[in-house]
Design a protein around this motif. Structure first.
Motif, PDB file in Angstrom:
ATOM      1  N   SER A 123     -12.957   5.610  -0.110  1.00  0.00           N
ATOM      2  CA  SER A 123     -11.739   5.816  -0.874  1.00  0.00           C
ATOM      3  C   SER A 123     -10.910   4.542  -0.837  1.00  0.00           C
ATOM      4  CB  SER A 123     -10.952   6.987  -0.306  1.00  0.00           C
ATOM      5  OG  SER A 123     -10.488   6.661   0.984  1.00  0.00           O
ATOM      6  N   ARG A 124      -9.918   4.503  -1.680  1.00  0.00           N
ATOM      7  CA  ARG A 124      -9.096   3.298  -1.783  1.00  0.00           C
ATOM      8  C   ARG A 124      -8.417   2.977  -0.463  1.00  0.00           C
ATOM      9  NH1 ARG A 124      -3.808   2.041  -5.420  1.00  0.00           N
ATOM     10  NH2 ARG A 124      -3.794  -0.173  -4.979  1.00  0.00           N
ATOM     11  N   HIS A 125      -7.896   3.986   0.210  1.00  0.00           N
ATOM     12  CA  HIS A 125      -7.179   3.686   1.447  1.00  0.00           C
ATOM     13  C   HIS A 125      -8.125   3.206   2.548  1.00  0.00           C
ATOM     14  CE1 HIS A 125      -8.172   7.633   3.198  1.00  0.00           C
ATOM     15  NE2 HIS A 125      -7.751   7.133   4.337  1.00  0.00           N
ATOM     16  N   GLN A 126      -9.380   3.626   2.548  1.00  0.00           N
ATOM     17  CA  GLN A 126     -10.340   3.121   3.529  1.00  0.00           C
ATOM     18  C   GLN A 126     -10.672   1.647   3.270  1.00  0.00           C
ATOM     19  OE1 GLN A 126     -13.285   6.177   2.876  1.00  0.00           O
ATOM     20  NE2 GLN A 126     -12.943   6.996   4.934  1.00  0.00           N
ATOM     21  N   ARG A 181       2.961 -11.268   2.854  1.00  0.00           N
ATOM     22  CA  ARG A 181       1.718 -12.040   2.740  1.00  0.00           C
ATOM     23  C   ARG A 181       0.518 -11.145   2.442  1.00  0.00           C
ATOM     24  NH1 ARG A 181       1.929 -17.472   4.099  1.00  0.00           N
ATOM     25  NH2 ARG A 181      -0.089 -17.365   3.097  1.00  0.00           N
ATOM     26  N   ILE A 182       0.535  -9.927   2.967  1.00  0.00           N
ATOM     27  CA  ILE A 182      -0.537  -8.969   2.648  1.00  0.00           C
ATOM     28  C   ILE A 182      -0.497  -8.641   1.163  1.00  0.00           C
ATOM     29  CG2 ILE A 182      -1.235  -6.547   2.920  1.00  0.00           C
ATOM     30  CD1 ILE A 182      -0.432  -6.824   5.880  1.00  0.00           C
ATOM     31  N   GLY A 183       0.702  -8.398   0.633  1.00  0.00           N
ATOM     32  CA  GLY A 183       0.845  -8.093  -0.787  1.00  0.00           C
ATOM     33  C   GLY A 183       0.316  -9.202  -1.677  1.00  0.00           C
ATOM     34  N   ARG A 184       0.612 -10.448  -1.295  1.00  0.00           N
ATOM     35  CA  ARG A 184       0.115 -11.589  -2.083  1.00  0.00           C
ATOM     36  C   ARG A 184      -1.391 -11.757  -1.948  1.00  0.00           C
ATOM     37  NH1 ARG A 184       3.687 -16.295  -0.125  1.00  0.00           N
ATOM     38  NH2 ARG A 184       5.469 -14.983   0.235  1.00  0.00           N
ATOM     39  N   ALA A 185      -1.896 -11.642  -0.721  1.00  0.00           N
ATOM     40  CA  ALA A 185      -3.326 -11.868  -0.484  1.00  0.00           C
ATOM     41  C   ALA A 185      -4.185 -10.807  -1.172  1.00  0.00           C
ATOM     42  CB  ALA A 185      -3.613 -11.883   1.011  1.00  0.00           C
ATOM     43  N   LEU A 186      -3.724  -9.574  -1.174  1.00  0.00           N
ATOM     44  CA  LEU A 186      -4.517  -8.490  -1.742  1.00  0.00           C
ATOM     45  C   LEU A 186      -4.148  -8.174  -3.182  1.00  0.00           C
ATOM     46  CD1 LEU A 186      -4.614  -6.062   1.317  1.00  0.00           C
ATOM     47  CD2 LEU A 186      -6.229  -7.857   0.685  1.00  0.00           C
ATOM     48  N   LYS A 187      -3.117  -8.853  -3.679  1.00  0.00           N
ATOM     49  CA  LYS A 187      -2.656  -8.650  -5.059  1.00  0.00           C
ATOM     50  C   LYS A 187      -2.381  -7.178  -5.346  1.00  0.00           C
ATOM     51  CE  LYS A 187      -4.934 -12.701  -6.957  1.00  0.00           C
ATOM     52  NZ  LYS A 187      -5.481 -13.328  -5.790  1.00  0.00           N
ATOM     53  N   ILE A 188      -1.616  -6.571  -4.431  1.00  0.00           N
ATOM     54  CA  ILE A 188      -1.216  -5.181  -4.634  1.00  0.00           C
ATOM     55  C   ILE A 188       0.273  -5.154  -4.945  1.00  0.00           C
ATOM     56  CG2 ILE A 188      -3.032  -4.061  -3.309  1.00  0.00           C
ATOM     57  CD1 ILE A 188      -1.288  -4.052  -0.891  1.00  0.00           C
ATOM     58  N   ARG A 189       0.660  -4.227  -5.786  1.00  0.00           N
ATOM     59  CA  ARG A 189       2.044  -4.158  -6.248  1.00  0.00           C
ATOM     60  C   ARG A 189       3.004  -3.858  -5.100  1.00  0.00           C
ATOM     61  NH1 ARG A 189       2.941  -0.123 -10.905  1.00  0.00           N
ATOM     62  NH2 ARG A 189       1.423  -1.549 -11.776  1.00  0.00           N
ATOM     63  N   ARG A 190       2.638  -2.904  -4.296  1.00  0.00           N
ATOM     64  CA  ARG A 190       3.514  -2.509  -3.185  1.00  0.00           C
ATOM     65  C   ARG A 190       2.679  -2.438  -1.914  1.00  0.00           C
ATOM     66  NH1 ARG A 190       5.883   1.747  -0.493  1.00  0.00           N
ATOM     67  NH2 ARG A 190       8.141   1.559  -0.286  1.00  0.00           N
ATOM     68  N   SER A 191       2.942  -3.370  -1.000  1.00  0.00           N
ATOM     69  CA  SER A 191       2.181  -3.351   0.252  1.00  0.00           C
ATOM     70  C   SER A 191       2.810  -2.318   1.196  1.00  0.00           C
ATOM     71  CB  SER A 191       2.145  -4.727   0.892  1.00  0.00           C
ATOM     72  OG  SER A 191       3.428  -5.195   1.139  1.00  0.00           O
ATOM     73  N   PRO A 192       1.992  -1.697   2.035  1.00  0.00           N
ATOM     74  CA  PRO A 192       2.494  -0.630   2.896  1.00  0.00           C
ATOM     75  C   PRO A 192       3.420  -1.155   3.994  1.00  0.00           C
ATOM     76  CG  PRO A 192       0.183  -1.049   3.336  1.00  0.00           C
ATOM     77  CD  PRO A 192       0.556  -1.882   2.163  1.00  0.00           C
ATOM     78  N   GLU A 193       4.318  -0.294   4.413  1.00  0.00           N
ATOM     79  CA  GLU A 193       5.177  -0.608   5.556  1.00  0.00           C
ATOM     80  C   GLU A 193       4.281  -0.690   6.791  1.00  0.00           C
ATOM     81  OE1 GLU A 193       8.400   1.727   8.344  1.00  0.00           O
ATOM     82  OE2 GLU A 193       8.043   2.455   6.316  1.00  0.00           O
ATOM     83  N   ARG A 213      -0.444   2.079   9.863  1.00  0.00           N
ATOM     84  CA  ARG A 213      -0.341   2.041  11.327  1.00  0.00           C
ATOM     85  C   ARG A 213      -1.324   0.953  11.779  1.00  0.00           C
ATOM     86  NH1 ARG A 213       2.956   3.643  15.214  1.00  0.00           N
ATOM     87  NH2 ARG A 213       3.210   5.614  14.163  1.00  0.00           N
ATOM     88  N   VAL A 214      -0.794  -0.073  12.429  1.00  0.00           N
ATOM     89  CA  VAL A 214      -1.581  -1.237  12.837  1.00  0.00           C
ATOM     90  C   VAL A 214      -1.708  -1.214  14.356  1.00  0.00           C
ATOM     91  CG1 VAL A 214      -1.697  -3.747  12.832  1.00  0.00           C
ATOM     92  CG2 VAL A 214      -0.718  -2.550  10.869  1.00  0.00           C
ATOM     93  N   VAL A 265      -4.178   3.297   7.067  1.00  0.00           N
ATOM     94  CA  VAL A 265      -3.232   3.424   5.969  1.00  0.00           C
ATOM     95  C   VAL A 265      -3.106   4.901   5.605  1.00  0.00           C
ATOM     96  CG1 VAL A 265      -2.731   2.768   3.583  1.00  0.00           C
ATOM     97  CG2 VAL A 265      -3.841   1.147   5.090  1.00  0.00           C
ATOM     98  N   SER A 266      -1.881   5.345   5.383  1.00  0.00           N
ATOM     99  CA  SER A 266      -1.658   6.741   5.017  1.00  0.00           C
ATOM    100  C   SER A 266      -2.286   7.031   3.656  1.00  0.00           C
ATOM    101  CB  SER A 266      -0.161   7.044   4.981  1.00  0.00           C
ATOM    102  OG  SER A 266       0.472   6.273   3.980  1.00  0.00           O
ATOM    103  N   ARG A 267      -2.493   8.294   3.378  1.00  0.00           N
ATOM    104  CA  ARG A 267      -3.136   8.700   2.120  1.00  0.00           C
ATOM    105  C   ARG A 267      -2.367   8.227   0.883  1.00  0.00           C
ATOM    106  NH1 ARG A 267      -8.360  10.220   2.408  1.00  0.00           N
ATOM    107  NH2 ARG A 267      -8.678  11.372   4.313  1.00  0.00           N
ATOM    108  N   ASP A 268      -1.037   8.199   0.992  1.00  0.00           N
ATOM    109  CA  ASP A 268      -0.251   7.761  -0.165  1.00  0.00           C
ATOM    110  C   ASP A 268      -0.049   6.241  -0.189  1.00  0.00           C
ATOM    111  OD1 ASP A 268       1.589   7.391   1.853  1.00  0.00           O
ATOM    112  OD2 ASP A 268       3.147   8.630   0.957  1.00  0.00           O
TER     113      ASP A 268
END
Length: 122
Positions: free
Chosen positions: A5-8, A78-90, A49-50, A41-44
């Motif tokens: 899945s995407r979160h995995q 930096r995670i948001g930029r590296a992975l090119k995701i709109r909203r990186s998780p808290e 949790r790191v 990463v949570s389902r949403d």
């Protein structure tokens, strides 16, 4: 074949990026001997949790946790930029003490494996 899945997939990508950032771009001395052992990463996809561990399993994890908390905004951006995701998780950090537990168990097993002491006088 099972499809992840995407979160995995995001778990593995965040793990890789965080370890690289901590190794190459962290200037905080508290974060020198830290490695990220897993990410959940949570389902949403809003919270990650790191789990981190230190090179010395017996070291106090509190200064490291404080260093990670102060660097959380930088790491998240930096995670948001590296992975090119709109909203990186808290990012929420937790100490992974499995290395210390493993070392204690190994020591206990090694102590049990020693042959019993014999009395040479008898």
């Amino acid at each position: 074949m099972a499809e992840f899945s995407r979160h995995q997939r995001l778990n593995g990508q965040i793990l890789r990026v965080l370890n690289e950032l901590l190794r190459s771009e962290s200037k905080d001395p508290r974060l020198q001997f830290v490695s990220v052992s897993s990410v959940d990463v949570s389902r949403d996809l809003s919270v990650a949790r790191v789990y981190f561990s230190t090179l010395d399993p017996d070291a106090d994890p509190e200064p490291v946790a404080q260093g990670l908390a102060s660097a959380a905004g930088f790491l998240r951006s930096r995670i948001g930029r590296a992975l090119k995701i709109r909203r990186s998780p808290e990012l929420r950090f937790a100490h992974d003490d499995s290395a210390a537990r493993g070392a204690r168990l190994s020591a206990m097993l090694a102590a049990d494996a020693r042959p019993p002491e014999t009395d040479e006088d008898g």
